[in-house]
Design an enzyme around this catalytic site. Structure first.
Site, short mmCIF file in Angstrom:
data_model
loop_
_atom_site.label_atom_id
_atom_site.label_comp_id
_atom_site.label_asym_id
_atom_site.label_seq_id
_atom_site.Cartn_x
_atom_site.Cartn_y
_atom_site.Cartn_z
N ARG A 228 0.96 -1.01 0.18
CA ARG A 228 -0.16 0.06 0.20
C ARG A 228 0.91 1.07 0.12
O ARG A 228 1.95 1.28 0.49
CB ARG A 228 -1.02 -0.15 1.11
CG ARG A 228 -2.21 -1.09 1.03
CD ARG A 228 -3.08 -0.74 0.09
NE ARG A 228 -4.36 -1.40 0.06
CZ ARG A 228 -4.27 -2.59 -0.48
NH1 ARG A 228 -3.40 -3.07 -1.38
NH2 ARG A 228 -5.42 -3.21 -0.40
N HIS A 275 -1.47 0.99 -9.52
CA HIS A 275 -2.06 0.04 -8.69
C HIS A 275 -3.01 -1.10 -9.54
O HIS A 275 -4.19 -1.12 -9.44
CB HIS A 275 -3.10 0.62 -7.67
CG HIS A 275 -3.45 0.07 -6.46
ND1 HIS A 275 -4.03 0.43 -5.26
CD2 HIS A 275 -3.31 -1.42 -6.07
CE1 HIS A 275 -3.96 -0.32 -4.34
NE2 HIS A 275 -3.79 -1.60 -4.88
#
Length: 312
Positions: A228, A275
């Site tokens: 993340r 992502h």
């Protein structure tokens, strides 16, 4: 009484769903497909962001299971306080390992072998020959050795790495060797040519790769983040990249999405992907299999897989 199940896929597109449920399709639209108060099993829409993830939770007064389709659960945590006690939160362990591990390896190889430089050279019709680093004979440190970290090591095995070290929240032993605790990072970082972050985002890992962490990495080392964005301290990483001491490959950033004009876009030695670690053709069949398995167990009153926590 028939239970309501909210799915981010049309029920008729999923083979093997158990009968006896009222299936409702909701992928994050402003309007709900049914009364949230009647929902018993809620599958959080995938890649719709925290606002969508938590929006219906406060109204789900009888929900018993909240199932994410991501390995991480940080996007739903802010809404858990609105749920009653006893709700099981399940993640998508088993869905993203193949895709995320593939991308971790792809980012590592692309960065080491100079692929971005070759792409820019192709755009300019320039033949950019020379010697480039190989993954062979490198020491790799995997920070976050859950199922995704283990899948990354599976894919590193044929590449003749000199060493693979593993770090997780707590120490343990695996068939491949020891897993070190986070406390051992200061000793392990200086020996790693490649550091791959695949840890969940928690209070312990937020800002883990800070200035002190990065300063202990060896000169010329590569940082790969498929975890993340907030696991990495962005200003600290920018300072290392701009000095030319480190290189990085990021599938996740902080902030995210990365806005136009942000200095990360043009930082030297940096490869960015948007992502997409889990967003591949491998996602849908694995996600559907997980939902069929979970709902079959739910219908039978059997323990669910991947229970991360139960609300109190």
């Amino acid at each position: 009484m028939t239970s309501d199940v909210w799915l981010p896929f049309a029920a008729d597109e999923i083979d093997g769903l158990p009968e006896g449920f009222n299936y409702h399709f909701w992928e994050g639209a402003e309007s709900y497909p049914a009364d949230p108060a009647d929902c018993d099993f809620h599958v959080v829409p995938y890649l719709k962001g925290p606002e969508v993830a938590v929006r219906p939770l406060a109204a789900m007064t009888k929900v018993r299971v909240v199932q994410t389709l991501s390995a991480g659960i940080d996007h739903v945590l802010p809404g858990l306080g609105d749920l009653h006690a006893g709700v099981r939160l399940c993640n998508a362990k088993g869905v993203h390992e193949a895709s995320t591990a593939e991308l971790a390896l792809a980012l590592t190889l692309a960065s080491l072998r100079g692929i971005p430089r070759f792409v820019h050279g192709q755009d300019k019709q320039e033949w950019r020959e020379g010697f480039y680093p190989a993954l062979a004979d490198k020491s790799v440190l995997i920070v976050g050795y859950g199922s995704i970290g283990a899948a990354i090591e599976d894919r590193l095995t044929p590449f003749e790495c000199a060493r693979v070290a593993r770090v997780a929240r707590s120490a343990r032993t695996t068939a491949r060797g020891p897993v070190h605790p986070l406390a051992d990072l200061p000793e392990l970082l200086p020996a790693a040519d490649v550091v791959i972050l695949s840890t969940p985002l928690t209070d312990d890992t937020r800002g883990l790769a800070d200035a002190a962490f990065l300063s202990r990495m060896k000169d010329g080392a590569l940082l790969v983040n498929v975890a993340r964005g907030p696991v990495v301290d962005t200003p600290a990483l920018l300072a290392e990249l701009e000095s030319g001491r480190l290189r990085a490959a990021l599938d996740v950033t902080d902030p995210e999405p990365l806005p136009a004009g942000h200095p990360l876009w043009h930082a030297p030695g940096l490869l960015i992907t948007p992502h997409v670690g889990g967003s591949t053709s491998a996602f849908l069949p694995r996600a559907k299999r997980l939902l069929v398995a979970q709902l079959t167990r739910f219908a039978a009153g059997e323990p669910l897989h991947n229970v991360v926590l139960t609300t109190d």
